[in-house]
Design an enzyme around this catalytic site. Structure first.
Site: not given
Ligand SMILES: *[C@@H]1O[C@H](CO)[C@@H](O)[C@H](O)[C@H]1NC(C)=O
Ligand SMILES: *[C@@H]1O[C@H](CO)[C@@H](O)[C@H](O)[C@H]1NC(C)=O
Ligand SMILES: *[C@@H]1O[C@H](CO)[C@@H](O)[C@H](O)[C@H]1NC(C)=O
Ligand SMILES: *[C@@H]1O[C@H](CO)[C@@H](O)[C@H](O)[C@H]1NC(C)=O
Ligand SMILES: *[C@@H]1O[C@H](CO)[C@@H](O)[C@H](O)[C@H]1NC(C)=O
Ligand SMILES: *[C@@H]1O[C@H](CO)[C@@H](O)[C@H](O)[C@H]1NC(C)=O
Length: 371
Positions: A243-245
């Protein structure tokens, strides 16, 4: 003597009636979608059955439980669970709900399951319930104009509880929380492939007092995005990745004033994500992001563990103010050379651009901050 028998006689008649009447007031009414014609065979269109069952639950007073039974798969096109309702509702979601494939979608909305204007709603999957957005049919088609579809769209819900539930494969974002005050999401498992485009886990906007805890988020975009109009948002014991955080913003993308305050992200683990703790703003926008704390964060192979990116455009004077941001207790590894506070084999550094603040006990140290 005669008086005594009469007394017993009356009591034995009166008592059962008394109990029954009492129970009506306090008993939970169970409303099962199967009683409203749902098939749960994964093929039949169960949309109408869900709508009728909801209508019945919403009109019932007191406490009612809408049962979506375990061991079945329900094919529903669009659901609108809307209030206000007469009493309090629980949704016991132990079965599986599957979205139709792309061909059967109607491109007229921004949600698949919409839950609006409800107070005190509880949705409990009891560790069995699952919602599958069937997004693969959308992701494959890059040229398709995807609707901005959420699997679950919560709007104007207060004192909401959602727990023990799996949500997967959204065409886009999985859960949207909009204009809600008071919500706890726990033991939620979100699952979409790293390559699935724009599949945020949670998108929160214009909401207060929201807690997401003890959850596992795998997605192709932000695990949690905290957008404008949010305050008192907590994320605790979340595992994110791929994911992107966890991201505050993007803020300031439009002319509208974007404000975010009192965000507390703690005891979270990021595994193989592009970002860890991120604050993203655009210049030209107005508003602020303040009182943001990220603490006790564990990182495994994260590209940008700590990142504040302000999209600078020198021709624009306005910008979203970022202040009172705390990063405390970050441990782990990074895959890139530019990182803050991490232990890895390669030389790491910190970069700053107009960044004010102090950094203590960080590796690498952060000499570029303006005091
Ligand atoms: C759900 O039903 C629709 C038609 O009602 C059908 O087109 C679709 O393939 C079904 N989905 C699944 C997963 O069976
Ligand atoms: C499923 O049923 C709903 C409600 O009756 C209807 O609006 C929808 O078009 C149906 N979907 C399909 C794919 O047949
Ligand atoms: C959902 O149902 C409510 C109540 O019937 C209605 O007011 C609302 O417009 C519906 N929402 C959508 C997006 O269809
Ligand atoms: C969020 O965390 C802060 C700091 O730990 C705490 O004071 C607050 O009560 C929490 N709020 C919610 C909604 O969990
Ligand atoms: C966070 O982790 C620390 C260390 O493991 C622990 O002492 C603390 O109780 C945890 N706090 C929360 C809110 O989970
Ligand atoms: C900066 O803002 C100006 C004015 O809105 C715009 O014309 C220009 O394209 C922007 N530059 C960049 C690099 O975004």
């Amino acid at each position: 003597m005669q008086g005594f028998f009469t007394y017993i006689f009356i009591l034995s008649f009166v008592l059962p009636c008394f109990c029954t009447r009492l129970n009506v007031g306090i008993e939970n009414i169970f409303i099962n979608v199967m009683q409203f014609g749902a098939h749960g065979d994964g093929r039949s269109n169960d949309t109408q059955a869900f709508a009728s069952a909801w209508d019945s639950a919403c009109k019932a007073g007191g406490m009612s439980t809408l049962v979506i039974p375990a061991g079945r798969s329900f094919n529903v096109t669009k659901i609108n669970f809307s209030g206000p309702c007469k009493g309090k509702i629980n949704i016991q979601l132990e079965g599986k709900i599957v979205a139709p494939s792309k061909g059967a979608w109607k491109l007229d909305g921004t949600y698949w399951i919409s839950i609006q204007h409800l107070n005190g709603l509880t949705i409990d999957g009891n560790g069995k319930g699952e919602i599958d957005g069937y997004g693969s049919t959308w992701w494959q088609c890059e040229s398709c104009k995807r609707p901005k579809v959420y699997v679950l769209y919560f709007h104007a819900c207060n004192d909401l509880i959602v727990r023990n539930l799996g949500i997967s494969n959204s065409p886009q974002s999985h859960v949207s929380v909009n204009m809600c005050n008071g919500a706890t999401f726990s033991h939620i498992s979100i699952n979409a492939p790293a390559t699935s485009p724009n599949t945020d886990g949670f998108d929160i906007s214009d909401s207060t007092n929201i807690l997401i805890q003890d959850s596992n988020i795998k997605s192709g975009d932000d695990c949690i995005a905290i957008n404008g109009g949010c305050s008192f948002i907590n994320a605790t014991r979340i595992t994110c990745g791929p994911g992107h955080g966890i991201s505050v913003g993007s803020l300031g993308r439009t002319e509208e004033r974007d404000t975010v305050s009192n965000v507390h992200v703690q005891n979270c683990t990021f595994i193989g994500t592009t970002n860890g703790a991120r604050i993203k703003t655009f210049s030209g926008g107005i508003g602020y992001a303040k009182q943001i704390t990220f603490e006790q964060i564990i990182l495994e192979n994260v590209k940008n563990p700590i990142i504040i990116d302000q999209e600078y455009n020198l021709s624009l004077v306005k910008s979203v103010q970022v202040s009172f941001v705390t990063y405390r207790g970050f441990r782990g590894t990074s895959t890139s050379d530019v990182a803050i506070n991490l232990i890895c084999g390669r030389k790491t550094s910190a970069t700053c651009k107009n960044a004010h603040g102090t950094a203590t006990n960080t590796i690498p140290n952060v000499p570029c901050l303006i005091k």
